[in-house]
Scaffold this active site. Structure first.
Site, PDB file in Angstrom:
ATOM      1  N   PRO A  92       0.828  -1.218   0.000  1.00 45.27           N
ATOM      2  CA  PRO A  92       0.000   0.000   0.000  1.00 45.27           C
ATOM      3  C   PRO A  92       0.857   1.261   0.000  1.00 45.27           C
ATOM      4  CG  PRO A  92      -0.768  -1.575   1.638  1.00 45.27           C
ATOM      5  CD  PRO A  92       0.534  -2.098   1.123  1.00 45.27           C
ATOM      6  N   GLU A  93       0.362   2.273  -0.684  1.00 45.42           N
ATOM      7  CA  GLU A  93       1.052   3.558  -0.727  1.00 45.42           C
ATOM      8  C   GLU A  93       0.556   4.420   0.451  1.00 45.42           C
ATOM      9  OE1 GLU A  93       3.054   4.480  -3.635  1.00 45.42           O
ATOM     10  OE2 GLU A  93       2.812   2.499  -4.482  1.00 45.42           O
ATOM     11  N   ARG A 108      10.969  -5.479  -6.176  1.00 43.41           N
ATOM     12  CA  ARG A 108      10.209  -4.282  -6.518  1.00 43.41           C
ATOM     13  C   ARG A 108      10.486  -3.994  -7.991  1.00 43.41           C
ATOM     14  NH1 ARG A 108       9.702  -0.897  -2.044  1.00 43.41           N
ATOM     15  NH2 ARG A 108       9.236  -2.108  -0.189  1.00 43.41           N
ATOM     16  N   LYS A 111       3.509   5.128   5.921  1.00 42.73           N
ATOM     17  CA  LYS A 111       2.750   3.889   5.801  1.00 42.73           C
ATOM     18  C   LYS A 111       2.456   3.253   7.154  1.00 42.73           C
ATOM     19  CE  LYS A 111       4.901   2.958   1.370  1.00 42.73           C
ATOM     20  NZ  LYS A 111       5.539   1.936   0.530  1.00 42.73           N
TER      21      LYS A 111
END
Ligand SMILES: [Zn+2]
Length: 276
Positions: free
Chosen positions: A2-3, A249, A51
């Site tokens: 999640p951003e 990533r 976050k």
């Protein structure tokens, strides 16, 4: 993962659900906190810091991090959960709602006065009240040799940017992800773009970084092999994440709009890696 905008929305929803109300039940489904009972305690506030999610209850802070797949759901008392119980890590109930933390990558309870121990390392938060772009830039420039695609993900530089915004902001600024921070022509603009994208999306349920007239939500993120909206060149990808990260990533970019710097491959990640 999640951003920051996702965590921001989660905090806002939990704040509206929990703050000012006494808990009628608490259920921590992790061994360390299994016996902690906050029944009768009033939730003081809920906020996000990058976050990280912080639920403050009577001088204690419930600190959670969504990591890859975590989320919080809100139900009416007795309503059937949408996820199986074995994935649930925390349940906070009041007279009107039940907040359910699912697959939280991290769940920890600590005295509120010690919050700095879990968030003190974080850089400025574009969605926070104390946003300081100059400080974010100063932190990034502490390691000018690091690829900018790693530096924007490093939560110690600025907090809240994840893989989606990394891809999108670098495309918008026409910077190749492997460009060393010190070679980015306008780092302040890149940081400002992070701020603008996060704010543009903090109230949306469907994230979008492209103009209204463009149907698709993203310029390059997860568009590998498909044509760039600006030049038609197929979007490419490669793995670019901190060395200690278990999950790769993927960096997405347009090789025409974001030309590679002269000596890609000669730059290395900061030795002590990237913090969440
Ligand atoms: Zn292009």
């Amino acid at each position: 993962m999640p951003e920051g905008d996702t965590v921001f929305r989660t905090a806002r929803r939990l704040d509206a659900t929990l703050t000012g109300h006494a808990l009628t039940k608490s259920d921590f489904r992790v061994p360390r906190w299994a016996t902690l009972d906050l029944t009768g305690r009033v939730v003081d506030s809920v906020c996000s810091r990058g976050k990280h999610l912080l639920i403050r209850v009577a001088e204690l802070t419930i600190h959670s991090h969504l990591m890859m797949d975590g989320h919080w759901d809100v139900y009416a008392p007795g309503e059937r959960w949408r996820t199986p119980g074995y994935k649930v890590r925390c349940v906070l109930t009041n007279d009107s709602f039940e907040a359910v933390g699912v697959e939280l990558g991290l769940l920890h309870v600590l005295p509120t006065r010690q919050e700095h121990q879990v968030t003190g390392h974080l850089g400025p938060d574009p969605l926070g009240h104390a946003w300081d772009p100059e400080e974010a830039q100063r932190r990034m420039l502490r390691a000018p040799e690091v690829p900018v695609g790693l530096a924007v993900l490093d939560q110690r530089n600025l907090t809240g940017v994840g893989n989606i915004y990394r891809a999108e902001v670098l495309f918008i600024c026409k910077i190749h992800p492997k460009t060393p921070v010190g070679a980015v022509p306008d780092l302040a603009r890149l940081i400002e773009r992070c701020f603008l994208l996060l704010h543009a999306n903090k109230d949306r349920t469907r994230r979008k970084t492209t103009p209204t007239e463009l149907h698709e939500s993203y310029w390059v993120y997860q568009r590998t092999g498909r044509p760039c909206f600006l030049c038609g060149t197929p979007i490419q990808q490669f793995s670019l994440g901190p060395p200690e990260t278990a999950q790769p990533r993927i960096a997405y970019y347009c090789p025409t709009c974001q030309p590679a710097p002269p000596e890609v491959g000669s730059v290395t990640a900061r030795r002590h890696g990237s913090a969440t």
